[in-house]
Scaffold this active site. Sequence first.
Site, PDB file in Angstrom:
ATOM      1  N   GLU A 143       7.924  -0.247  -2.817  1.00  0.00           N
ATOM      2  CA  GLU A 143       6.758  -1.042  -2.408  1.00  0.00           C
ATOM      3  C   GLU A 143       5.484  -0.593  -3.120  1.00  0.00           C
ATOM      4  O   GLU A 143       5.071   0.567  -2.961  1.00  0.00           O
ATOM      5  CB  GLU A 143       6.544  -0.907  -0.894  1.00  0.00           C
ATOM      6  CG  GLU A 143       5.357  -1.707  -0.384  1.00  0.00           C
ATOM      7  CD  GLU A 143       5.011  -1.420   1.067  1.00  0.00           C
ATOM      8  OE1 GLU A 143       5.163  -0.260   1.504  1.00  0.00           O
ATOM      9  OE2 GLU A 143       4.560  -2.352   1.755  1.00  0.00           O
ATOM     10  N   ASP A 178       4.444  -6.530  -0.297  1.00  0.00           N
ATOM     11  CA  ASP A 178       3.487  -6.545   0.811  1.00  0.00           C
ATOM     12  C   ASP A 178       2.247  -7.289   0.308  1.00  0.00           C
ATOM     13  O   ASP A 178       1.509  -6.796  -0.555  1.00  0.00           O
ATOM     14  CB  ASP A 178       3.176  -5.103   1.219  1.00  0.00           C
ATOM     15  CG  ASP A 178       2.308  -5.024   2.466  1.00  0.00           C
ATOM     16  OD1 ASP A 178       1.423  -5.877   2.619  1.00  0.00           O
ATOM     17  OD2 ASP A 178       2.512  -4.088   3.257  1.00  0.00           O
ATOM     18  N   GLN A 206       5.838  -8.365   3.439  1.00  0.00           N
ATOM     19  CA  GLN A 206       5.050  -7.930   4.585  1.00  0.00           C
ATOM     20  C   GLN A 206       3.672  -8.580   4.492  1.00  0.00           C
ATOM     21  O   GLN A 206       3.207  -8.916   3.394  1.00  0.00           O
ATOM     22  CB  GLN A 206       4.917  -6.394   4.621  1.00  0.00           C
ATOM     23  CG  GLN A 206       6.244  -5.717   4.962  1.00  0.00           C
ATOM     24  CD  GLN A 206       6.183  -4.213   4.887  1.00  0.00           C
ATOM     25  OE1 GLN A 206       5.544  -3.667   3.995  1.00  0.00           O
ATOM     26  NE2 GLN A 206       6.851  -3.535   5.799  1.00  0.00           N
ATOM     27  N   GLU A 246       3.082  -6.490   9.525  1.00  0.00           N
ATOM     28  CA  GLU A 246       2.695  -5.080   9.464  1.00  0.00           C
ATOM     29  C   GLU A 246       1.175  -4.972   9.525  1.00  0.00           C
ATOM     30  O   GLU A 246       0.517  -4.690   8.524  1.00  0.00           O
ATOM     31  CB  GLU A 246       3.236  -4.456   8.163  1.00  0.00           C
ATOM     32  CG  GLU A 246       3.105  -2.945   8.143  1.00  0.00           C
ATOM     33  CD  GLU A 246       3.567  -2.322   6.837  1.00  0.00           C
ATOM     34  OE1 GLU A 246       4.067  -1.199   6.865  1.00  0.00           O
ATOM     35  OE2 GLU A 246       3.426  -2.972   5.772  1.00  0.00           O
TER      36      GLU A 246
HETATM   37  O1  LIG Z   1       2.103   0.916   4.317  1.00  0.00           O
HETATM   38  C1  LIG Z   1       2.894  -0.001   4.085  1.00  0.00           C
HETATM   39  O2  LIG Z   1       2.508  -1.080   3.629  1.00  0.00           O
HETATM   40  C2  LIG Z   1       4.322   0.142   4.367  1.00  0.00           C
HETATM   41  O3  LIG Z   1       5.039  -0.805   4.248  1.00  0.00           O
HETATM   42  C3  LIG Z   1       4.854   1.425   4.800  1.00  0.00           C
HETATM   43  O4  LIG Z   1       6.243   1.387   4.836  1.00  0.00           O
HETATM   44  C4  LIG Z   1       4.466   2.561   3.932  1.00  0.00           C
HETATM   45  O5  LIG Z   1       3.999   3.559   4.728  1.00  0.00           O
HETATM   46 MG   LIG Z   2       3.962  -2.546   3.657  1.00  0.00          MG
END
Ligand SMILES: O=C(O)C(=O)[C@@H](O)CO
Ligand SMILES: [Mg+2]
Length: 274
Positions: A143, A178, A206, A246
């Site tokens: 990521e 993300d 995410q 998240e």
């Molecule tokens: O911080 C993020 O974005 C994440 O996805 C975590 O898994 C990493 O700490």
């Molecule tokens: Mg993340």
Amino acid sequence: MPRFAANLSMLYPELDFLDRFEAAAKDGFAAVEYLFPYAYEARELASRLAANGLKQVLFNGPPGDWERGERGLACLPGREAEFRDGILKAIDYAAALDCPRIHVMAGLVPEGVERETVQPTYLENLRWAAVEAAKAGRDVLIEPINTRDIPRFFLNRQDHAHELVEAVGALNVQVQMDLYHCQIVEGDVAMKIRKYLPTGRVGHFQIAGVPDRNEPDIGELNHPYLFEVIDEVSAQCGWQGWVGCEYRPRRGAVADGTSAGLGWLRGLPRAARG
Ligand SMILES: O=C(O)C(=O)[C@@H](O)CO
Ligand SMILES: [Mg+2]
């Protein structure tokens, strides 16, 4: 609409961790993710999943000494043995939790060292993790993370992550995209979804509002539009993954709990939480 998973490390901070499973299920989520399972017995976590009809779709490998600021071991020369032990432990948990993916955090580039210097260690570790995870039928995710949240984090950009995935050359290594980090570091998020999702190398998304990592309907990103883009591209390329929520609840966190801040999800057309 994409399928959404509740990130239990960030959502429901008003509850004890083990009670967050039930809360997520009551809010209609069919899946969860969280940072680390290791403080709990795998069978306790598995029973919470089963009792609430939830799938576990993602967690992280051990990050090193989190309290002392470590954020993964993969790029750290000299820590290979610890990295390997951690990956084997994560694979055991993934089997017990029936979790298909493990996020392997890259780690911080040591002070005074160039990123390029540690990249061979990172690639070697990822190759090893990919082989071990493949034996167990699991995927390894990497990521890109922004350096405002984690200064000196090794992996920050989508293009770098995809180059590394290509360099490893294992089918079970994918990118955890993300969109919060992507917007902070590089922007042009919709076009990056269009570019990378069809490659088959994006294993998971995410989301969070930008800039403050709160509910997705707060801030500069237009998430309903981005979900339509994910839907459109998924329909073309057959992607069937999950979008992890998240974020740190702002709207509901104090008075009514995380659920009160989920209006953004309930308001989506044909909202799909599972
Ligand atoms: O911080 C993020 O974005 C994440 O996805 C975590 O898994 C990493 O700490
Ligand atoms: Mg993340």
